[in-house]
Design a protein around this motif. Structure first.
Motif: not given
Length: 398
Positions: A97, A94, A71, A314-315, A309
């Motif tokens: 996104t 995710r 995450d 970040q995604f 991840g």
């Protein structure tokens, strides 16, 4: 469906646009792409038409290194306490996104219990929204090695073969091997330390290649990179050239082998790459940057990936991460090719995605501005098409 745009980048490797271009889509497949008058002539009179006269149309982006399981928090491993169904739901969010940021395909290089494979099936069937997933299933690591908690511990050639074969049977499209340690596993080998012997890596490669699958090798340390290149892996992930004293020293002889064998290199640049001088020190960051530039200059086949991840990754930040390469004065055309056409070939999908041409999958990205002049235009997503289905960016009101 006929999609027109002021600029269309049909072949990223060319670095030139088709002005006033168009793409004709039937279902999930591109029928034609090129100058608008020629493509428009092939459209039916009642064809749905979408026009972006002031925008750029290009292939959907490829993030060649993600971990949908994690995450991007300060402790990504903490999510493993969740049950599989909760994890699967979070992974789907995710993947969506990523898709809405313009990334239409990802390569997931660290799974547990087949969750990424399940999600790939759901996205492929249309029951879930998200980027197309090329999954490695469970990565191979020695007992107590990097990411042992994902369930891929092996010891010796027989266990290596069995796990590769299990991954193949489960539906993996690439085999991931942890050739060195890594920072995410605090109680495991250091990032510079090799985890497998050259003979064991050869077993991984031989078994995977016999099944028709490529091998991606996680390798930070110089010795692990050299062993992976000797074994003939298909991609080297991270490739930071770390030494036992935690410096970063590129070996020209190993780089020459990487180039001669056509091995792809994914430097896995975090979207928050501007923080790296504080993480490594300014001097070491410049050394790492210089090594990446040297690999590009030597002819290594670089591909784009974010390690999304893990911490600080970040995604949906692939377009932001590409600014790192721009800082190295690498041409925008080369960088876009890294994130489309070259990455597609590295994933074994070079005849399906990465270009806008007849017979290719209708994975399209529309952005404001001209990314060949200003790479940050890739962050100004207007809309995304994945397999012919349209998705709006997450910040869109439409």
């Amino acid at each position: 469906m006929l999609i027109t745009a002021g600029r269309v980048l049909t072949d990223p490797s060319s670095g030139t646009y088709v002005p006033d271009g168009a793409v004709l889509v039937d279902g999930e497949t591109i029928v034609a792409a090129g100058p608008r008058p020629q493509v428009e002539a092939q459209a039916r009179p009642d064809e749905e038409r979408i026009a972006y006269p002031d925008a750029t149309l290009l292939p959907g982006l490829v993030d060649a290194h993600v971990h949908l399981l994690f995450d991007a928090s300060p402790d990504p491993k903490a999510v493993l306490e969740h049950d599989d169904e909760k994890l699967l739901d979070e992974m789907q969010g995710r993947a969506e996104t990523l898709l809405r940021s313009g990334v239409t395909t990802v390569r997931d290089l660290g799974d547990r219990n087949g969750l990424a494979l399940r999600l790939a099936d759901a996205i492929g069937s249309g029951s879930a929204a998200g980027s197309r997933i090329v999954s490695a299933a469970v990565p191979l690591t020695p007992v107590g090695g990097h990411c042992w908690f994902l369930g891929g511990e092996v010891s010796g050639a027989s266990e290596i073969r069995r796990l590769v074969e299990r991954n193949v049977t489960a539906g993996a499209q690439v085999i991931k091997v942890m050739a060195t340690g890594g920072g995410l596993t605090k109680d495991g080998p250091a990032s510079w330390e090799p985890q497998f012997t050259p003979d064991e890596l050869a077993v991984v490669v031989d078994t995977a290649h016999q099944a028709g699958l490529p091998v991606a090798a996680h390798a930070h340390g110089v010795d692990g990179i050299a062993a992976a290149a000797d074994a003939g892996v298909d991609t080297i992930e991270h490739c930071t050239w770390m030494t036992p004293d935690r410096n970063f020293e590129l070996r020209e002889d190993v780089l020459a082998q990487i180039v001669s064998k056509g091995i792809y290199v994914c430097p896995t640049i975090t979207p928050k790459w501007k923080m790296l001088p504080q993480v490594f020190s300014a001097e070491r960051f410049e050394t790492i940057s210089g090594n990446v530039k040297r690999m590009a200059e030597a002819g290594a086949r670089l591909i784009a990936g974010t390690d999304a991840g893990v911490q600080r990754a970040q995604f949906g930040g692939l377009a932001t991460s590409l600014g790192f390469y721009e800082r190295l004065e690498i041409p925008a055309s080369y960088i876009i090719d890294m994130a489309t056409n070259q990455a597609a070939h590295a994933l074994g999908l070079g005849k399906e995605i990465g270009r806008l041409a007849a017979g290719y999958r209708a994975d399209l990205l529309v952005v404001d501005g001209d990314p060949l002049e200003d790479l940050s235009a890739l962050q100004a997503v207007k809309t995304v098409f994945a397999g012919g289905n349209q998705y709006q960016p997450e910040n869109s009101a439409g």
